[in-house]
Write an enzyme that holds these catalytic residues in place. Structure first.
Site, PDB file in Angstrom:
ATOM      1  N   ASP A   1     -92.116  42.732  27.075  1.00 19.74           N
ATOM      2  CA  ASP A   1     -93.214  43.209  26.227  1.00 19.74           C
ATOM      3  C   ASP A   1     -92.777  44.535  25.609  1.00 19.74           C
ATOM      4  O   ASP A   1     -92.628  45.537  26.301  1.00 19.74           O
ATOM      5  CB  ASP A   1     -94.466  43.385  27.112  1.00 19.74           C
ATOM      6  CG  ASP A   1     -95.689  43.808  26.318  1.00 19.74           C
ATOM      7  OD1 ASP A   1     -95.525  44.247  25.165  1.00 19.74           O
ATOM      8  OD2 ASP A   1     -96.805  43.686  26.862  1.00 19.74           O
ATOM      9  N   HIS A   2     -92.586  44.518  24.290  1.00 17.00           N
ATOM     10  CA  HIS A   2     -92.011  45.689  23.640  1.00 17.00           C
ATOM     11  C   HIS A   2     -92.988  46.870  23.615  1.00 17.00           C
ATOM     12  O   HIS A   2     -92.601  48.009  23.357  1.00 17.00           O
ATOM     13  CB  HIS A   2     -91.573  45.339  22.205  1.00 17.00           C
ATOM     14  CG  HIS A   2     -90.387  46.143  21.725  1.00 17.00           C
ATOM     15  ND1 HIS A   2     -90.131  47.432  22.156  1.00 17.00           N
ATOM     16  CD2 HIS A   2     -89.369  45.838  20.877  1.00 17.00           C
ATOM     17  CE1 HIS A   2     -89.034  47.889  21.581  1.00 17.00           C
ATOM     18  NE2 HIS A   2     -88.542  46.935  20.806  1.00 17.00           N
ATOM     19  N   ARG A   3     -94.258  46.609  23.923  1.00 13.99           N
ATOM     20  CA  ARG A   3     -95.195  47.738  24.005  1.00 13.99           C
ATOM     21  C   ARG A   3     -94.867  48.577  25.225  1.00 13.99           C
ATOM     22  O   ARG A   3     -95.047  49.781  25.246  1.00 13.99           O
ATOM     23  CB  ARG A   3     -96.639  47.214  24.172  1.00 13.99           C
ATOM     24  CG  ARG A   3     -97.188  46.498  22.964  1.00 13.99           C
ATOM     25  CD  ARG A   3     -98.559  45.933  23.285  1.00 13.99           C
ATOM     26  NE  ARG A   3     -98.506  45.061  24.482  1.00 13.99           N
ATOM     27  CZ  ARG A   3     -99.560  44.534  25.060  1.00 13.99           C
ATOM     28  NH1 ARG A   3    -100.765  44.782  24.595  1.00 13.99           N
ATOM     29  NH2 ARG A   3     -99.432  43.744  26.112  1.00 13.99           N
TER      30      ARG A   3
END
Lengths: 338, 332
Positions: free
Chosen positions: A307-309
């Site tokens: 999850d790039h967040r």
């Protein structure tokens, strides 16, 4: 996930007690009572439906029909049951032409089967959509040599006289790698990052009615035997629908193993609120080039979606590198326990 | 034989007086007038004015006399003409009658019966129509009986007269004209033994007093809606047959309690609380109560009709909780 939390599941005490007894989580049922409350009949309805599906799947008396290899292959690919096919060959042997007629007939049937999205299928649909919508997925892949791992497993099984699966090995490897990379062991919920101390590995288990993810809790503190035992027990119970609610709770990282199929790499969907998932492809015989020399070995591809967040590419790549290292040098991690 | 509710009570009194010379009757207008509702008709002629005593209009004194008489070994069956008047007897009932056996360590028997009648529907106004059983239900030491039909009225009254404890026997004025089959031979009905009036599988309806008959009247409509109701008449609210109610709710998973008294603080509240305490996990729907609104009984006929719980109120309560898969075919 947040929206799922916002709407609690209403169930009557009787339905709750019954579902608890059966070991089925409440989110499998579709409530038909007032305000959508789950009542006893909804639990009964669900179990009856599942039981009848199981009945449909269990093969009735196996008939030995004579069939040519080609006809058999076509019937398999086209998913044609040979039971109602009349054989036109010698002694009623089924030939390819018989199957092709059947294929033709089934293509002519315009009636489609329609089923309303319900039960576990509905839950999976919602969770997958939420994950894909909310979490910007990035998938990193790496080809890894598995020769040592395969050898290690064989030797280990020989030495300890027990059967362990690749999944067991991967649970151990992932647990150990997570301990070294706590930045992966994070969940994001309602704009809050939680860095977990416990290392709980979920394993995606395929079932007829849909996927379920039982969890191996504190996997980093367990020996390979313990993990193996735990995995067997939970996978069995997942398939026989006897999982308890706690068996599927608090997963921190999920492993999805498609190694038994002809799949090399894929882009797994994160099991939220976790922030990464490891997809495991099949192990194949491969040509390995090393120091300008060609040799034959075994390889596999690891697919890590994150999850790039929550994290950037670099720490995820480091984690993937760690996994690769342990797979290529299994004694580094697995010898620790002996 | 087919007789009315009031005649069944009259027969019980006569037979017990014939059988046991310590049984006597006292109350307002019970003698020559034969009772306001004709319950004691003919008894003074048969047993004389020493055993069928007309009293002054002084309810507290009537109960006090009965407490004294019963403690000496007699078996008084006194009548409080309207249940509303029991309010003026509370010291005698609550502090004397209910306590004496306990305070004497069981050495003193108190075989007295207070017959009274309650209920609305006869246009008798707020002071002559109340259902006050919950007040008595709250007091340990007195038994409370609420017969719903002629057969039960006779059998339960005989048990009450033979009981060595104070019993309040609550008749319902709307039931006095009800006809029912009553055997000629002597029989009694034990206290604390509920009657399953009708068996069913979907919902349990516990109804007391005349509401048993209203529940029965609702059965057919419910059956047409695909709902099978089990109707239970506790017959005595103290002692209460909790086992029968629990067994039924374990089967059906749904419970409705119906009484004519106001809903707030009624017997239904206690039954609902007891069920959720003891067998919560068997409940498939919230427990519902059907009772009168929290107001005095109105004198106006239309308002009184509105006030009294009826079969439609029961049907609506049942339909509210009988929602779900098994009932779906009937929902259109």
């Amino acid at each position: 996930m947040t929206s799922l939390l916002a709407k609690p599941t209403f169930a009557s005490p009787r339905a709750r007690a019954y579902a608890n007894k059966l070991g089925i989580a409440l989110d499998h049922f579709e409530g038909s009572g007032p305000n959508g409350r789950i009542i006893e009949q909804d639990v009964i309805h669900y179990t009856e439906k599942i039981n009848s599906q199981i009945k449909d799947l269990t093969p009735t008396k196996k008939q030995h029909r004579k069939i040519t290899p080609l006809a058999k292959n076509i019937s398999n690919i086209q998913n044609i049951s040979i039971e109602q096919v009349q054989g036109s060959g010698m002694d009623g042997k089924i030939v390819s032409a018989d199957i092709l007629i059947k294929v033709q007939q089934s293509n002519n049937i315009t009636d489609k089967k329609k089923l309303r999205l319900a039960g576990i299928r509905k839950v999976i649909a919602k969770r997958m959509t939420d994950s894909k919508r909310n979490a910007p997925h990035v998938t990193l892949t790496v080809k890894t040599e598995a020769t040592h791992l395969v050898n290690y497993r064989n030797v280990y099984m020989e030495k300890h006289k027990i059967k362990i699966s690749f999944t067991d090995l991967f649970v151990k490897i992932v647990a150990e790698s997570l301990r070294k990379h706590p930045i992966i062991n994070v969940s994001l919920e309602e704009e809050m990052l939680t860095y977990h101390n416990d290392i709980n590995i979920g394993i995606a288990v395929a079932r007829e009615e849909g996927l379920i993810v039982p969890v191996i809790h504190n996997a980093d503190q367990k020996s390979l035997e313990q993990i193996s035992f735990d995995v067997k027990d939970k996978v069995n119970r997942a398939r026989t629908r006897k999982l308890k609610r706690t068996d599927t709770e608090n997963s921190r990282f999920t492993i999805s193993n498609l190694g038994m199929y002809e799949v090399d790499a894929f882009t797994p969907v994160i099991n939220q609120p976790e922030s990464a998932i490891l997809g495991i492809g099949r192990i194949i015989e491969d040509i390995i080039v090393e120091n300008s020399q060609i040799r034959i070995g075994k390889t596999m591809v690891l697919s890590l979606s994150f999850d790039h967040r929550v994290m950037d590419g670099a720490p995820a790549a480091e984690f993937l590198g760690e996994l690769k290292h342990f797979i290529e040098n299994p004694e580094d991690i697995l010898s620790l326990q002996n | 034989m087919l007789i009315r509710y009031n005649k069944a009570i009259n027969n019980a009194l006569r037979e017990e007086m014939q059988k046991d010379s310590t049984v006597f009757i006292a109350g307002e207008d019970v003698g020559n007038a034969g009772g306001s509702f004709g319950i004691t008709r003919g008894l003074i002629a048969e047993f004389g004015s020493a055993r069928v005593i007309d009293t002054p209009i002084s309810e507290s004194a009537i109960v006090g006399m009965a407490v004294g008489a019963s403690s000496t070994g007699l078996r008084p069956v006194i009548e409080i003409m309207f249940m509303d008047f029991i309010a003026v007897c509370f010291d005698q009932i609550i502090n004397q009658a209910a306590k004496m056996r306990y305070m004497s360590g069981g050495q003193m028997a108190l075989p007295l019966v207070i017959r009274t009648q309650g209920g609305a529907g006869l246009n008798a106004g707020p002071q002559h129509s109340q259902s006050l059983e919950a007040l008595l239900f709250h007091i340990p030491g007195i038994k409370v009986v609420m017969p719903s039909n002629p057969y039960d009225a006779k059998g339960l009254l005989k048990t009450a007269i033979r009981d060595n404890n104070p019993v309040v026997f609550i008749e319902n004025k709307a039931l006095y004209g009800m006809k029912g089959e009553v055997p000629e031979e002597d029989y009694t009905i034990p206290f604390g033994k509920a009657k399953i009036v009708k068996e069913g599988i979907d919902v349990t309806i516990v109804a007391v007093g005349q509401m048993v008959n209203k529940a029965l009247a609702a059965v057919e409509t419910l059956e047409n809606n695909g709902i099978s109701a089990e109707i239970i008449d506790p017959r005595t609210i103290t002692p209460l047959d909790t086992d029968t109610i629990k067994q039924s709710v374990k089967k059906t998973g749904r419970l409705i309690i119906v009484h004519e008294a106001v809903k707030i603080g009624g017997v239904g509240a206690e039954i609902a609380a007891m069920i959720q305490e003891d067998i919560f996990d068997y409940l498939d729907a919230p427990i519902q109560r059907v009772g009168a609104p929290f107001t005095p009984v109105p004198y106006s006929k239309p308002l009184e009709n509105y006030y009294l719980p009826n079969e439609n109120d029961i049907i609506n309560a049942v339909k509210k909780i009988c929602v779900g898969r098994q009932f779906s075919f009937a929902s259109h």
